[in-house]
Design a protein around this motif. Structure first.
Motif, PDB file in Angstrom:
ATOM      1  N   GLY A  47       0.856  -1.171   0.000  1.00 21.74           N
ATOM      2  CA  GLY A  47       0.000   0.000   0.000  1.00 21.74           C
ATOM      3  C   GLY A  47       0.893   1.222   0.000  1.00 21.74           C
ATOM      4  O   GLY A  47       1.981   1.201  -0.584  1.00 21.74           O
ATOM      5  N   TYR A  48       0.486   2.273   0.666  1.00 19.47           N
ATOM      6  CA  TYR A  48       1.291   3.484   0.713  1.00 19.47           C
ATOM      7  C   TYR A  48       1.453   3.968   2.154  1.00 19.47           C
ATOM      8  O   TYR A  48       0.600   3.732   3.003  1.00 19.47           O
ATOM      9  CB  TYR A  48       0.646   4.598  -0.121  1.00 19.47           C
ATOM     10  CG  TYR A  48       0.700   4.337  -1.603  1.00 19.47           C
ATOM     11  CD1 TYR A  48       1.781   4.757  -2.373  1.00 19.47           C
ATOM     12  CD2 TYR A  48      -0.328   3.658  -2.237  1.00 19.47           C
ATOM     13  CE1 TYR A  48       1.840   4.508  -3.731  1.00 19.47           C
ATOM     14  CE2 TYR A  48      -0.285   3.401  -3.602  1.00 19.47           C
ATOM     15  CZ  TYR A  48       0.802   3.833  -4.341  1.00 19.47           C
ATOM     16  OH  TYR A  48       0.850   3.583  -5.693  1.00 19.47           O
ATOM     17  N   VAL A  49       2.554   4.637   2.403  1.00 18.93           N
ATOM     18  CA  VAL A  49       2.809   5.230   3.712  1.00 18.93           C
ATOM     19  C   VAL A  49       1.771   6.319   3.975  1.00 18.93           C
ATOM     20  O   VAL A  49       1.340   7.028   3.064  1.00 18.93           O
ATOM     21  CB  VAL A  49       4.228   5.838   3.745  1.00 18.93           C
ATOM     22  CG1 VAL A  49       4.462   6.585   5.045  1.00 18.93           C
ATOM     23  CG2 VAL A  49       5.266   4.741   3.567  1.00 18.93           C
ATOM     24  N   CYS A  50       1.348   6.445   5.232  1.00 25.37           N
ATOM     25  CA  CYS A  50       0.338   7.447   5.600  1.00 25.37           C
ATOM     26  C   CYS A  50       0.943   8.855   5.640  1.00 25.37           C
ATOM     27  O   CYS A  50       2.025   9.060   6.187  1.00 25.37           O
ATOM     28  CB  CYS A  50      -0.256   7.141   6.966  1.00 25.37           C
ATOM     29  SG  CYS A  50      -1.117   5.568   7.086  1.00 25.37           S
ATOM     30  N   LYS A  51       0.220   9.773   5.093  1.00 27.38           N
ATOM     31  CA  LYS A  51       0.544  11.187   5.210  1.00 27.38           C
ATOM     32  C   LYS A  51       0.248  11.646   6.644  1.00 27.38           C
ATOM     33  O   LYS A  51      -0.649  11.111   7.301  1.00 27.38           O
ATOM     34  CB  LYS A  51      -0.325  11.966   4.217  1.00 27.38           C
ATOM     35  CG  LYS A  51      -0.103  13.448   4.143  1.00 27.38           C
ATOM     36  CD  LYS A  51      -1.023  14.029   3.055  1.00 27.38           C
ATOM     37  CE  LYS A  51      -0.898  15.532   2.945  1.00 27.38           C
ATOM     38  NZ  LYS A  51      -1.797  16.061   1.878  1.00 27.38           N
ATOM     39  N   ASP A  52       0.998  12.593   7.140  1.00 25.68           N
ATOM     40  CA  ASP A  52       0.745  13.150   8.469  1.00 25.68           C
ATOM     41  C   ASP A  52      -0.703  13.639   8.536  1.00 25.68           C
ATOM     42  O   ASP A  52      -1.108  14.492   7.739  1.00 25.68           O
ATOM     43  CB  ASP A  52       1.699  14.313   8.724  1.00 25.68           C
ATOM     44  CG  ASP A  52       1.588  14.872  10.146  1.00 25.68           C
ATOM     45  OD1 ASP A  52       0.565  14.630  10.816  1.00 25.68           O
ATOM     46  OD2 ASP A  52       2.533  15.566  10.566  1.00 25.68           O
ATOM     47  N   PRO A  53      -1.523  13.103   9.448  1.00 33.21           N
ATOM     48  CA  PRO A  53      -2.941  13.510   9.524  1.00 33.21           C
ATOM     49  C   PRO A  53      -3.143  15.008   9.653  1.00 33.21           C
ATOM     50  O   PRO A  53      -4.156  15.543   9.187  1.00 33.21           O
ATOM     51  CB  PRO A  53      -3.450  12.778  10.772  1.00 33.21           C
ATOM     52  CG  PRO A  53      -2.533  11.620  10.934  1.00 33.21           C
ATOM     53  CD  PRO A  53      -1.190  12.091  10.457  1.00 33.21           C
ATOM     54  N   LYS A  54      -2.196  15.695  10.256  1.00 42.08           N
ATOM     55  CA  LYS A  54      -2.327  17.145  10.428  1.00 42.08           C
ATOM     56  C   LYS A  54      -2.204  17.892   9.098  1.00 42.08           C
ATOM     57  O   LYS A  54      -2.614  19.053   8.998  1.00 42.08           O
ATOM     58  CB  LYS A  54      -1.274  17.655  11.407  1.00 42.08           C
ATOM     59  CG  LYS A  54      -1.405  17.121  12.828  1.00 42.08           C
ATOM     60  CD  LYS A  54      -0.365  17.736  13.733  1.00 42.08           C
ATOM     61  CE  LYS A  54      -0.487  17.200  15.160  1.00 42.08           C
ATOM     62  NZ  LYS A  54      -0.205  15.737  15.221  1.00 42.08           N
ATOM     63  N   LEU A  55      -1.638  17.219   8.095  1.00 42.50           N
ATOM     64  CA  LEU A  55      -1.452  17.846   6.788  1.00 42.50           C
ATOM     65  C   LEU A  55      -2.535  17.442   5.786  1.00 42.50           C
ATOM     66  O   LEU A  55      -2.522  17.890   4.636  1.00 42.50           O
ATOM     67  CB  LEU A  55      -0.074  17.470   6.224  1.00 42.50           C
ATOM     68  CG  LEU A  55       1.139  17.859   7.090  1.00 42.50           C
ATOM     69  CD1 LEU A  55       2.425  17.386   6.427  1.00 42.50           C
ATOM     70  CD2 LEU A  55       1.165  19.356   7.343  1.00 42.50           C
ATOM     71  N   VAL A  56      -3.460  16.598   6.196  1.00 42.01           N
ATOM     72  CA  VAL A  56      -4.523  16.118   5.312  1.00 42.01           C
ATOM     73  C   VAL A  56      -5.513  17.239   5.020  1.00 42.01           C
ATOM     74  O   VAL A  56      -5.903  17.997   5.916  1.00 42.01           O
ATOM     75  CB  VAL A  56      -5.247  14.919   5.957  1.00 42.01           C
ATOM     76  CG1 VAL A  56      -6.522  14.585   5.205  1.00 42.01           C
ATOM     77  CG2 VAL A  56      -4.318  13.716   5.989  1.00 42.01           C
ATOM     78  N   ILE A  57      -5.901  17.345   3.745  1.00 45.29           N
ATOM     79  CA  ILE A  57      -6.868  18.352   3.323  1.00 45.29           C
ATOM     80  C   ILE A  57      -7.984  17.684   2.524  1.00 45.29           C
ATOM     81  O   ILE A  57      -7.885  16.516   2.141  1.00 45.29           O
ATOM     82  CB  ILE A  57      -6.201  19.456   2.478  1.00 45.29           C
ATOM     83  CG1 ILE A  57      -5.499  18.844   1.257  1.00 45.29           C
ATOM     84  CG2 ILE A  57      -5.205  20.252   3.317  1.00 45.29           C
ATOM     85  CD1 ILE A  57      -4.878  19.864   0.317  1.00 45.29           C
TER      86      ILE A  57
END
Length: 220
Positions: A47-57
């Motif tokens: 799969g893919y590494v998770c983006k920092d949740p604080k940076l999610v838009i």
């Protein structure tokens, strides 16, 4: 006694719910609210590494343009577009994706299969014939002619196709229970592999002259 029976029924229901969820998709289940894919991360995982949740838009969960007609430029008279985790990073770990299929008059989507997903197709416009072939030894063709509003399900891993059997443009939406279903087109895999599969092996496998194999390999 009634208490124990209630607990037993609750646990049984929980097991059934868990099992049904597990069989719904082969993709890993999320362990948090979301795992928006970091498509630029150098780390390779299933799969893919998770983006920092604080940076999610919001745009991480969004795409547009599904209403636009796809370019029909291939020799089969078809065009398709996938909406997977690549287009919508928010799909990462959610176990779903979709796409659009455009078919010119008598255009086809060549026989292929999806190694990681079942498919459901919904016709929006035109008349489309679709079908899949069961596994050995029966190799039974199960097909159906679909019109606007009709829905057809294709089991995971089985070879299937679509064909526009009308005189006008045909359009369908497809959905999959994987964020990255994978596509293996039979002709490309067999006759277009790199390096090529031995022509004498293919000639014996398909019971044809080796020159026929050379002609087919030249097309892929």
């Amino acid at each position: 006694m009634e208490y124990l029976m209630a607990v037993k029924n609750f646990l049984l229901g929980l097991i059934l719910l868990t099992c049904s969820g597990a069989f719904a998709s082969d993709d890993p289940s999320p362990l948090q609210d979301f795992c928006v894919a970091d498509l630029k991360a150098p780390v390779l995982v299933n799969g893919y590494v998770c983006k920092d949740p604080k940076l999610v838009i919001a745009e991480d969960f969004y795409t547009s343009g599904l209403h636009l007609e796809r370019n029909i430029s291939d020799s089969c008279g078809s065009g398709s577009d996938s909406i997977s985790v690549i287009q919508v990073p928010g799909l990462n770990t959610l176990g779903i994706s979709m796409g659009r299929v455009d078919l010119d008059s008598w255009g086809v989507i060549a026989p292929h299969y999806h190694p990681r997903a079942s498919e459901i197709i919904t016709v929006l416009q035109g008349t489309i014939e679709t079908g899949f072939v069961t596994s050995n030894p029966e190799n039974r063709l199960i097909s159906k002619v679909l019109k606007k509003g009709d829905v057809f399900v294709i089991p995971k891993g089985l070879v299937h196709y679509q064909r526009n059997i009308g005189n006008g443009h045909a359009v369908a939406l497809t959905a999959f229970n994987s964020q990255n279903r994978g596509v293996v087109t039979v002709g490309n895999a067999v006759f277009g592999s790199k390096p090529s599969i031995s022509s004498d092996l293919l000639a014996k496998s398909f019971q044809v002259d080796e020159n026929v194999i050379h002609q087919l390999q030249a097309k892929f």
